[in-house]
Design a protein around this motif. Structure first.
Motif, PDB file in Angstrom:
ATOM      1  N   GLU A 245       0.693  -1.244   0.109  1.00  0.00           N
ATOM      2  CA  GLU A 245       0.067   0.027   0.087  1.00  0.00           C
ATOM      3  C   GLU A 245       0.955   1.279   0.013  1.00  0.00           C
ATOM      4  OE1 GLU A 245      -2.549  -0.236   3.268  1.00  0.00           O
ATOM      5  OE2 GLU A 245      -3.824  -1.995   2.487  1.00  0.00           O
ATOM      6  N   GLN A 246       2.305   1.258   0.525  1.00  0.00           N
ATOM      7  CA  GLN A 246       2.938   2.519   0.266  1.00  0.00           C
ATOM      8  C   GLN A 246       4.319   1.849   0.321  1.00  0.00           C
ATOM      9  OE1 GLN A 246       2.272   4.360   4.147  1.00  0.00           O
ATOM     10  NE2 GLN A 246       3.170   2.674   5.343  1.00  0.00           N
ATOM     11  N   ASP A 247       5.253   2.814   0.182  1.00  0.00           N
ATOM     12  CA  ASP A 247       6.731   2.310  -0.340  1.00  0.00           C
ATOM     13  C   ASP A 247       7.178   2.028   1.152  1.00  0.00           C
ATOM     14  OD1 ASP A 247       6.496   3.397  -2.683  1.00  0.00           O
ATOM     15  OD2 ASP A 247       7.669   5.138  -2.523  1.00  0.00           O
ATOM     16  N   ILE A 248       8.001   0.713   0.990  1.00  0.00           N
ATOM     17  CA  ILE A 248       8.624   0.104   1.927  1.00  0.00           C
ATOM     18  C   ILE A 248      10.309   0.213   1.746  1.00  0.00           C
ATOM     19  CG2 ILE A 248       9.102  -2.087   3.117  1.00  0.00           C
ATOM     20  CD1 ILE A 248       6.491  -3.181   2.000  1.00  0.00           C
ATOM     21  N   PRO A 249      10.743   1.026   2.767  1.00  0.00           N
ATOM     22  CA  PRO A 249      12.188   1.435   2.707  1.00  0.00           C
ATOM     23  C   PRO A 249      12.867   0.154   2.653  1.00  0.00           C
ATOM     24  CG  PRO A 249      11.451   1.945   4.800  1.00  0.00           C
ATOM     25  CD  PRO A 249      10.087   1.803   4.129  1.00  0.00           C
ATOM     26  N   THR A 250      14.044   0.061   1.893  1.00  0.00           N
ATOM     27  CA  THR A 250      14.929  -1.028   2.010  1.00  0.00           C
ATOM     28  C   THR A 250      16.353  -0.714   1.296  1.00  0.00           C
ATOM     29  OG1 THR A 250      15.214  -3.392   1.142  1.00  0.00           O
ATOM     30  CG2 THR A 250      14.091  -1.976  -0.303  1.00  0.00           C
ATOM     31  N   LEU A 251      17.059  -1.488   0.851  1.00  0.00           N
ATOM     32  CA  LEU A 251      18.575  -1.099   0.263  1.00  0.00           C
ATOM     33  C   LEU A 251      18.543  -1.509  -1.313  1.00  0.00           C
ATOM     34  CD1 LEU A 251      20.660  -2.851   3.076  1.00  0.00           C
ATOM     35  CD2 LEU A 251      20.601  -0.445   2.646  1.00  0.00           C
ATOM     36  N   GLY A 252      19.234  -0.856  -1.742  1.00  0.00           N
ATOM     37  CA  GLY A 252      19.313  -0.856  -3.145  1.00  0.00           C
ATOM     38  C   GLY A 252      20.867  -0.993  -3.592  1.00  0.00           C
ATOM     39  N   ILE A 253      21.161  -1.315  -4.756  1.00  0.00           N
ATOM     40  CA  ILE A 253      22.189  -1.486  -5.599  1.00  0.00           C
ATOM     41  C   ILE A 253      22.027  -1.464  -7.134  1.00  0.00           C
ATOM     42  CG2 ILE A 253      23.797  -3.158  -3.749  1.00  0.00           C
ATOM     43  CD1 ILE A 253      22.570  -5.463  -5.062  1.00  0.00           C
ATOM     44  N   VAL A 254      23.272  -1.091  -7.736  1.00  0.00           N
ATOM     45  CA  VAL A 254      23.464  -0.969  -9.249  1.00  0.00           C
ATOM     46  C   VAL A 254      24.084  -2.330  -9.643  1.00  0.00           C
ATOM     47  CG1 VAL A 254      24.378   0.436 -11.126  1.00  0.00           C
ATOM     48  CG2 VAL A 254      23.683   1.495  -9.044  1.00  0.00           C
ATOM     49  N   THR A 255      23.065  -2.897 -10.543  1.00  0.00           N
ATOM     50  CA  THR A 255      23.666  -4.102 -11.348  1.00  0.00           C
ATOM     51  C   THR A 255      24.528  -3.514 -12.569  1.00  0.00           C
ATOM     52  OG1 THR A 255      21.262  -5.101 -11.020  1.00  0.00           O
ATOM     53  CG2 THR A 255      23.041  -6.113 -12.752  1.00  0.00           C
ATOM     54  N   SER A 256      25.657  -4.499 -12.486  1.00  0.00           N
ATOM     55  CA  SER A 256      26.580  -4.280 -13.531  1.00  0.00           C
ATOM     56  C   SER A 256      27.242  -5.517 -14.177  1.00  0.00           C
ATOM     57  CB  SER A 256      27.972  -3.550 -12.884  1.00  0.00           C
ATOM     58  OG  SER A 256      27.587  -2.294 -12.191  1.00  0.00           O
ATOM     59  N   MET A 257      28.106  -5.177 -15.272  1.00  0.00           N
ATOM     60  CA  MET A 257      28.552  -6.360 -16.005  1.00  0.00           C
ATOM     61  C   MET A 257      30.151  -6.126 -16.163  1.00  0.00           C
ATOM     62  SD  MET A 257      26.345  -7.560 -19.477  1.00  0.00           S
ATOM     63  CE  MET A 257      24.812  -8.229 -19.220  1.00  0.00           C
ATOM     64  N   ILE A 258      30.948  -7.088 -15.928  1.00  0.00           N
ATOM     65  CA  ILE A 258      32.253  -6.974 -15.940  1.00  0.00           C
ATOM     66  C   ILE A 258      32.654  -8.184 -17.056  1.00  0.00           C
ATOM     67  CG2 ILE A 258      32.723  -6.180 -13.595  1.00  0.00           C
ATOM     68  CD1 ILE A 258      33.344  -8.961 -12.911  1.00  0.00           C
ATOM     69  N   VAL A 259      34.091  -7.914 -17.482  1.00  0.00           N
ATOM     70  CA  VAL A 259      34.694  -8.711 -18.549  1.00  0.00           C
ATOM     71  C   VAL A 259      36.081  -8.973 -18.062  1.00  0.00           C
ATOM     72  CG1 VAL A 259      33.172  -8.287 -20.441  1.00  0.00           C
ATOM     73  CG2 VAL A 259      35.361  -6.792 -19.960  1.00  0.00           C
ATOM     74  N   SER A 260      36.367 -10.131 -18.648  1.00  0.00           N
ATOM     75  CA  SER A 260      37.815 -10.375 -18.510  1.00  0.00           C
ATOM     76  C   SER A 260      38.918  -9.341 -18.835  1.00  0.00           C
ATOM     77  CB  SER A 260      38.473 -11.665 -18.889  1.00  0.00           C
ATOM     78  OG  SER A 260      39.758 -11.877 -19.160  1.00  0.00           O
ATOM     79  N   LYS A 261      39.814  -8.612 -18.298  1.00  0.00           N
ATOM     80  CA  LYS A 261      40.607  -7.717 -18.919  1.00  0.00           C
ATOM     81  C   LYS A 261      41.452  -8.210 -20.077  1.00  0.00           C
ATOM     82  CE  LYS A 261      44.957  -7.897 -15.938  1.00  0.00           C
ATOM     83  NZ  LYS A 261      45.717  -8.247 -17.174  1.00  0.00           N
ATOM     84  N   ASP A 262      41.573  -9.649 -20.094  1.00  0.00           N
ATOM     85  CA  ASP A 262      42.423 -10.440 -21.084  1.00  0.00           C
ATOM     86  C   ASP A 262      41.704 -10.401 -22.459  1.00  0.00           C
ATOM     87  OD1 ASP A 262      44.708 -10.223 -19.514  1.00  0.00           O
ATOM     88  OD2 ASP A 262      44.326 -12.545 -18.780  1.00  0.00           O
TER      89      ASP A 262
END
Length: 322
Positions: A245-262
């Motif tokens: 019924e209303q915003d429930i506060p919680t934690l968030g994070i940013v999804t990312s992609m990484i690759v092999s540096k090689d």
């Protein structure tokens, strides 16, 4: 070359998208997420599109988790992986859940925000994290970022997974599909996951047996974010789930992609081109992909950007947010 040789030896049994070792010059193995989440189906589609559009590439997608994926890419067991910006940073610096620095990774793209979601059956007596000290919980698999999230929150409340077990509760390190089955059968009291919103597993459980979400109130949010750089504020919203019924506060994070540096620069440049040119195809798999934008592709970049990706972003005028 070490990784390419290693890939050639192990890729044959894991190829999931139809290419054969005989026709492939480069194996690109992705580690994504659990089958019940957003990462896995999106990863499968991305790898299919990569293989279909880049000559000489054989691609695969396998399940994983944010922490484990950083280790897999850095250790040469995968070429591209899903994770979170703060997890990649911790891996690169050897902090948090990483006992040594993982330097053989490079940034590929910032995707979309994810939300830490915690739910109990609607008739549960559990009203807050304080009530979970002896509960039966499912925080995710070992090596998943959501599991680390759960630990961060519980630590802020003065207990941990071992305390739960010592108090007579249980901790099930299982994936989303198994968590759904366990809650439906009454074997767990709490289901936790760091994922996109809405998420299919929570929707299913909200339908039966019915859910109630547990939020993280102030000042605990401030305390946890201060202790864990890279965490951000989030909210479980009425638009995401019926009954909220209303915003429930919680934690968030940013999804990312990484690759092999090689990975070769030219290959990563090709991967970038295919990745961004097929945005609409990925949005058809999961609507959350509509939140992925080229202009924000370097926001939160927490490790060095791969030179092939940097070249593409420079040509497109994409720069990190100031």
């Amino acid at each position: 070359m070490r990784r390419l040789a290693r890939a050639a030896m192990v890729a044959a049994p894991i190829l999931a998208l139809g290419a054969t070792g005989a026709s492939a010059d480069q194996f690109v193995r992705m580690v994504s997420g659990p089958s019940g989440g957003s990462w896995y189906p999106l990863g499968a589609k991305i790898m299919q599109v990569m293989q279909d559009n880049i000559d000489g590439v054989a691609a695969s997608n396998t399940s994983g988790g944010g922490i484990a994926n950083v280790k897999a890419v850095g250790g040469g067991d995968a070429e591209i992986g899903w994770t979170y910006a703060h997890t990649a940073a911790n891996g690169y610096e050897g902090k948090g859940k990483f006992d040594k620095a993982v330097k053989d990774i490079a940034y590929f793209a910032t995707l979309y925000p994810s939300t830490f979601q915690v739910a109990v059956p609607s008739d549960s007596k559990i009203m807050s994290f304080e009530d979970m000290k002896d509960a039966n919980i499912s925080p995710g698999k070992t090596g998943w970022t959501g599991t680390a999230f759960a630990e961060s929150i519980l630590q802020a409340y003065g207990f941990n997974f071992n305390d739960i077990k010592n108090n007579g509760g249980t901790v099930h390190y299982v994936d989303y599909t198994e968590s759904v089955a366990l809650m439906k059968d009454g074997h767990i009291d709490v289901f936790m996951a760091a994922t996109s919103m809405p998420q299919a597993s929570f929707i299913e459980l909200n339908h039966s047996p019915g859910l109630r979400f547990i939020g993280v109130p102030e000042p605990k949010l401030t305390e946890i974010i201060k202790a864990n750089p890279g965490y951000i504020r989030g909210a479980i919203t009425p638009a995401a789930y019926e009954g909220v019924e209303q915003d429930i506060p919680t934690l968030g994070i940013v999804t990312s992609m990484i690759v092999s540096k090689d990975l070769p620069d030219d290959l990563v440049y090709q991967m970038m081109t295919i990745f961004w040119d097929n945005h609409a195809a990925f949005a058809e798999v999961k609507k959350t992909w509509n939140d992925v934008t080229l202009e924000n592709a370097l926001n939160g970049a927490s490790v060095p950007v791969h030179p092939g990706a940097a070249r593409y972003y420079e040509e497109k005028g994409v720069r990190p947010a100031s």
